[in-house]
Design a protein around this motif. Structure first.
Motif, short mmCIF file in Angstrom:
data_model
loop_
_atom_site.label_atom_id
_atom_site.label_comp_id
_atom_site.label_asym_id
_atom_site.label_seq_id
_atom_site.Cartn_x
_atom_site.Cartn_y
_atom_site.Cartn_z
N TYR A 58 0.85 -1.19 0.00
CA TYR A 58 0.00 0.00 0.00
C TYR A 58 0.89 1.24 0.00
CZ TYR A 58 -3.58 -3.33 1.41
OH TYR A 58 -4.41 -4.41 1.47
N GLN A 59 0.64 2.14 -0.90
CA GLN A 59 1.40 3.39 -0.99
C GLN A 59 0.70 4.48 -0.20
OE1 GLN A 59 4.54 3.76 -2.83
NE2 GLN A 59 4.24 1.59 -2.35
N ARG A 60 1.39 5.03 0.78
CA ARG A 60 0.82 6.10 1.61
C ARG A 60 1.87 7.16 1.86
NH1 ARG A 60 -1.10 3.31 6.93
NH2 ARG A 60 0.72 1.99 6.56
N GLN A 61 1.43 8.33 2.23
CA GLN A 61 2.35 9.41 2.54
C GLN A 61 2.73 9.36 4.01
OE1 GLN A 61 0.30 13.01 1.22
NE2 GLN A 61 1.45 12.96 -0.70
N GLY A 62 4.02 9.47 4.25
CA GLY A 62 4.52 9.41 5.61
C GLY A 62 6.01 9.12 5.59
N ILE A 63 6.53 8.60 6.71
CA ILE A 63 7.96 8.35 6.85
C ILE A 63 8.20 6.87 7.16
CG2 ILE A 63 10.04 8.86 8.17
CD1 ILE A 63 9.17 11.14 6.42
N TYR A 64 9.09 6.26 6.38
CA TYR A 64 9.51 4.88 6.59
C TYR A 64 10.89 4.87 7.25
CZ TYR A 64 5.84 3.50 3.29
OH TYR A 64 4.63 3.30 2.66
N ARG A 65 11.07 3.96 8.17
CA ARG A 65 12.37 3.79 8.82
C ARG A 65 12.66 2.30 8.96
NH1 ARG A 65 9.86 7.97 11.72
NH2 ARG A 65 11.00 9.97 11.69
N ALA A 66 13.95 1.98 9.11
CA ALA A 66 14.36 0.59 9.29
C ALA A 66 15.31 0.49 10.48
CB ALA A 66 15.04 0.06 8.04
#
Length: 275
Positions: A58-66
């Motif tokens: 799912y493509q959403r606006q926000g911030i991804y972290r690992a």
């Protein structure tokens, strides 16, 4: 008639609520959204001959972290680049990563775990006096996983005794072959590269990782900054049970490989202590 309509309205509201709960949905002063929309369609990714990307379902606006943060991930799109090397980072294979996503304008955090397939060797102290002399690899971030067929140790360092079938490293033999000076000297270290191919979904793409080998006379004489790094590495190797690393009292050692860091799990620190 008005009373009957009230009962109907109450019934319909209850039905909507029950349906939302049965589908695992979350109602929080806004649109009904699934409890966790973060996923990549699979949980294990294999390196190929060329780098490739995997996108969130799912493509959403926000911030991804690992975590750990040596994974190649785009913080805005969540795209993960699956590659042996890239952007100056260590080999990222053989590790489990926790991916988190925070939607724009929300405190909500979604998360999932993925594994970049491959080998890892754990940070650990090996005591020769206890006949603890085999360094065993971990495949796909789980101790119980069997190592697939392949070639482990392609054109290896001539001093490194690695079994090409099992990936095990024999400490006694690497000492005999001259990995360290003779006689053994307290505080010696060497960094070696292990190149391998696994008969798995990587289609035997060439992969590798570096390991740092150290020799010290005894456990307590290990520099305290080395064991601090090892404990930090252990915290970043997710989902794998590991032996405890003691707090040691050896003096701070400034003469260490430049790529050893508490902020990234590679290369693992493998310490050999004397007889």
């Amino acid at each position: 008639m008005k009373l009957r309509r009230s009962y109907v309205n109450i019934f319909m509201a209850a039905l909507v609520l029950m349906t939302a709960c049965s589908k695992g949905l979350n109602i929080d002063n806004g649109p009904i959204t699934p409890v966790n929309l973060l996923g990549y369609g699979d949980s294990i990714f294999y390196v190929h001959a060329d780098p490739y990307q995997r996108m969130p379902v799912y493509q959403r606006q926000g911030i991804y972290r690992a975590y750990p943060d040596n994974l190649l991930i785009d913080s805005l799109t969540g795209a993960i680049t699956v590659a042996v090397m890239g952007k100056g980072y260590e080999s990222q294979t053989g590790l489990r990563y926790k991916i988190t996503f925070q939607p724009e304008g929300s405190n909500r955090i979604d998360s999932t775990f993925i594994v970049i397939a491959g080998l890892n060797y754990l940070d650990r102290i090996y005591n020769l006096s206890e006949h603890d002399t085999l360094i065993r690899p971990v495949y796909n971030a789980r101790l119980s996983n069997a190592l697939p067929g392949g070639t482990y140790g392609i054109n290896p360092d001539s001093r490194l005794d690695i079994n090409p079938v099992t990936g095990e490293i024999n400490i006694n033999k690497l000492i005999e072959k001259g990995m360290f000076d003779t006689p053994l000297e307290h505080g010696e270290w060497e960094e070696v590269r292990i190149t391998y191919k696994s008969a798995d979904k990587s289609n035997q793409a060439t992969n590798y990782l570096d390991i740092a080998l150290y020799y010290y006379n005894n456990v307590q004489s290990i520099p305290h900054n080395i064991t601090e790094v090892m404990r930090a590495h252990q915290a970043q190797v997710l989902g794998v049970e590991q032996p405890a690393i003691p707090i040691t009292t050896g003096p701070y050692d400034n003469d260490l490989p430049d790529n050893i860091s508490i902020f990234k799990p590679r290369p693992p620190c493998i310490i050999i202590v004397g007889n």
